[in-house]
Design an enzyme around this catalytic site. Structure first.
Site, PDB file in Angstrom:
ATOM      1  N   ASN A  74       5.615   0.162   3.033  1.00  0.00           N
ATOM      2  CA  ASN A  74       5.898  -0.760   1.933  1.00  0.00           C
ATOM      3  C   ASN A  74       4.548  -1.242   1.418  1.00  0.00           C
ATOM      4  O   ASN A  74       3.843  -1.990   2.104  1.00  0.00           O
ATOM      5  CB  ASN A  74       6.753  -1.937   2.423  1.00  0.00           C
ATOM      6  CG  ASN A  74       7.046  -2.943   1.302  1.00  0.00           C
ATOM      7  OD1 ASN A  74       6.195  -3.191   0.457  1.00  0.00           O
ATOM      8  ND2 ASN A  74       8.232  -3.520   1.308  1.00  0.00           N
ATOM      9  N   GLU A  97       8.563  -0.632  -2.503  1.00  0.00           N
ATOM     10  CA  GLU A  97       8.009  -1.703  -3.350  1.00  0.00           C
ATOM     11  C   GLU A  97       6.831  -1.207  -4.179  1.00  0.00           C
ATOM     12  O   GLU A  97       5.752  -1.805  -4.167  1.00  0.00           O
ATOM     13  CB  GLU A  97       7.623  -2.926  -2.517  1.00  0.00           C
ATOM     14  CG  GLU A  97       8.798  -3.833  -2.220  1.00  0.00           C
ATOM     15  CD  GLU A  97       8.399  -5.297  -2.064  1.00  0.00           C
ATOM     16  OE1 GLU A  97       8.091  -5.701  -0.937  1.00  0.00           O
ATOM     17  OE2 GLU A  97       8.411  -6.025  -3.057  1.00  0.00           O
ATOM     18  N   ASP A 124      11.497   0.175   4.783  1.00  0.00           N
ATOM     19  CA  ASP A 124      11.534  -1.253   5.079  1.00  0.00           C
ATOM     20  C   ASP A 124      13.005  -1.641   5.185  1.00  0.00           C
ATOM     21  O   ASP A 124      13.655  -1.856   4.168  1.00  0.00           O
ATOM     22  CB  ASP A 124      10.810  -2.012   3.964  1.00  0.00           C
ATOM     23  CG  ASP A 124      10.866  -3.520   4.169  1.00  0.00           C
ATOM     24  OD1 ASP A 124      11.450  -3.973   5.178  1.00  0.00           O
ATOM     25  OD2 ASP A 124      10.318  -4.238   3.312  1.00  0.00           O
ATOM     26  N   ASN A 162      14.133  -4.327   6.603  1.00  0.00           N
ATOM     27  CA  ASN A 162      14.314  -5.778   6.624  1.00  0.00           C
ATOM     28  C   ASN A 162      15.276  -6.199   7.738  1.00  0.00           C
ATOM     29  O   ASN A 162      16.132  -7.075   7.541  1.00  0.00           O
ATOM     30  CB  ASN A 162      14.771  -6.294   5.255  1.00  0.00           C
ATOM     31  CG  ASN A 162      13.601  -6.631   4.349  1.00  0.00           C
ATOM     32  OD1 ASN A 162      12.654  -7.292   4.766  1.00  0.00           O
ATOM     33  ND2 ASN A 162      13.653  -6.161   3.102  1.00  0.00           N
ATOM     34  N   ASP A 186       9.904  -2.318   9.670  1.00  0.00           N
ATOM     35  CA  ASP A 186       9.839  -0.980   9.071  1.00  0.00           C
ATOM     36  C   ASP A 186      10.181   0.025  10.169  1.00  0.00           C
ATOM     37  O   ASP A 186       9.542   0.042  11.224  1.00  0.00           O
ATOM     38  CB  ASP A 186       8.442  -0.726   8.499  1.00  0.00           C
ATOM     39  CG  ASP A 186       8.090  -1.745   7.431  1.00  0.00           C
ATOM     40  OD1 ASP A 186       8.388  -1.493   6.252  1.00  0.00           O
ATOM     41  OD2 ASP A 186       7.545  -2.820   7.788  1.00  0.00           O
ATOM     42  N   ASP A 244       1.266  -6.549   2.712  1.00  0.00           N
ATOM     43  CA  ASP A 244       1.655  -7.316   3.904  1.00  0.00           C
ATOM     44  C   ASP A 244       2.305  -6.415   4.961  1.00  0.00           C
ATOM     45  O   ASP A 244       2.481  -6.839   6.099  1.00  0.00           O
ATOM     46  CB  ASP A 244       2.533  -8.529   3.553  1.00  0.00           C
ATOM     47  CG  ASP A 244       3.531  -8.257   2.453  1.00  0.00           C
ATOM     48  OD1 ASP A 244       3.676  -7.099   2.027  1.00  0.00           O
ATOM     49  OD2 ASP A 244       4.202  -9.217   2.026  1.00  0.00           O
ATOM     50  N   HIS A 245       2.640  -5.179   4.591  1.00  0.00           N
ATOM     51  CA  HIS A 245       3.152  -4.198   5.555  1.00  0.00           C
ATOM     52  C   HIS A 245       2.066  -3.176   5.873  1.00  0.00           C
ATOM     53  O   HIS A 245       1.148  -2.967   5.076  1.00  0.00           O
ATOM     54  CB  HIS A 245       4.341  -3.421   4.974  1.00  0.00           C
ATOM     55  CG  HIS A 245       5.545  -4.252   4.673  1.00  0.00           C
ATOM     56  ND1 HIS A 245       6.712  -4.170   5.396  1.00  0.00           N
ATOM     57  CD2 HIS A 245       5.780  -5.169   3.699  1.00  0.00           C
ATOM     58  CE1 HIS A 245       7.613  -5.003   4.894  1.00  0.00           C
ATOM     59  NE2 HIS A 245       7.080  -5.618   3.861  1.00  0.00           N
TER      60      HIS A 245
END
Length: 265
Positions: free
Chosen positions: A8, A35, A148, A150, A219, A248-249
């Site tokens: 991501n 994303e 991802d 989530n 992930d 951030d990933h």
DNA sequence: ATGCCAGGTAACACCTGA
């Protein structure tokens, strides 16, 4: 060997320098991106193609967006998760790479806050993913469903489980659906070969989370039985998270043998 | 209890993310 990674990137344009460096250094054969945050016609194709990758994108303006990059040709592309023609969020793309490997790039809805319409959207999306996965598994083929998700699968996949006790990432309705997908016969490529707890793929930009290793493992790479038989190694590459202007990933990856093993029909 | 940080869009503020 085929090295497959999911990442991501939180905007493919903002992340382009880091992505290009990582493609050169890590040299994955297939990358599943989430994303990308841009439309198909504004995706920075040329820079990635110059490194020897073919591309298929399923983007949208501002939000979401998924893509597949592969050093092989990319065939039989499916854009959008089947099961709801009215879903306009670009969160799923699936295709065949290296002739015999079916890969999906998944950006599963976050679902927070739980008392908003976002949570039922997440649960319905997961129901669709389960149905679609079930249909895929009826074919005896190598599948890599990665992205991802989530979903924090277990409390030791988060730096402080109490902070996420009432969160869409850990909610029993979310976890139950994730497990119902895995329990159809999928193998978690990272967890199959790595027992250590507190191994993260995401760290919030806020509050020095990266420096404190306050992360989440959200992930995941899920393999169909035939793909699991090809699994050689897997891991999390933390390097891109430590660079300037990071996502951030960080990428999660696995390596599969090139040829599917012989299977009795 | 809330903002923290970051990106995109559009506009000099707001939305979304996890």
């Amino acid at each position: 060997m085929v090295k497959v990674a999911t990442w991501n990137v939180n905007s493919v344009k903002a992340r382009l320098p880091i992505i290009l460096d990582w493609l050169r250094d890590f040299a994955p054969d297939v990358v599943l991106l989430q994303e990308i945050k841009c439309t198909d016609d504004s995706f920075p194709r040329l820079e990635i193609e110059e490194l020897g990758y073919n591309l298929e994108t399923h983007g949208q303006k501002t939000y979401n967006g998924v893509a597949i990059a592969s050093k092989s040709t990319i065939e039989d592309v499916v854009k959008g998760l089947p099961g709801d023609a009215n879903d306009e969020q670009a969160r799923y793309i699936e295709a065949t790479v290296f002739g015999n490997l079916r890969v999906a790039s998944i950006y599963l809805p976050n679902g927070n806050p739980i008392d908003s319409e976002k949570f039922p959207y997440k649960l319905k999306w997961m129901d669709r993913l389960r149905k679609h996965t079930e249909a895929c598994l009826s074919a005896d083929q190598s599948y890599v469903f990665a992205g991802d998700y989530n979903i924090i699968q277990n409390d030791d996949d988060v730096y402080d489980a109490t902070k996420f006790a009432h969160d869409a990432l850990t909610h029993p309705e979310s976890r139950g659906r994730f497990r119902s997908i895995v329990f159809m016969g999928l193998t978690d490529a990272f967890r199959a070969l790595n027992n250590a707890t507190h191994q993260y793929s995401y760290w919030d930009y806020k509050a020095g989370s990266w420096q404190k290793d306050n992360g989440l493992l959200i992930d995941h790479i899920l393999l169909s039985p035939v793909a699991a038989d090809r699994l050689v190694c897997s891991g999390i590459d933390r390097n891109p998270r430590g660079k300037e202007r990071p996502s951030d990933h960080t990428p999660v990856w696995c390596e599969l043998t090139t040829e599917a093993p012989d299977h009795p029909v």
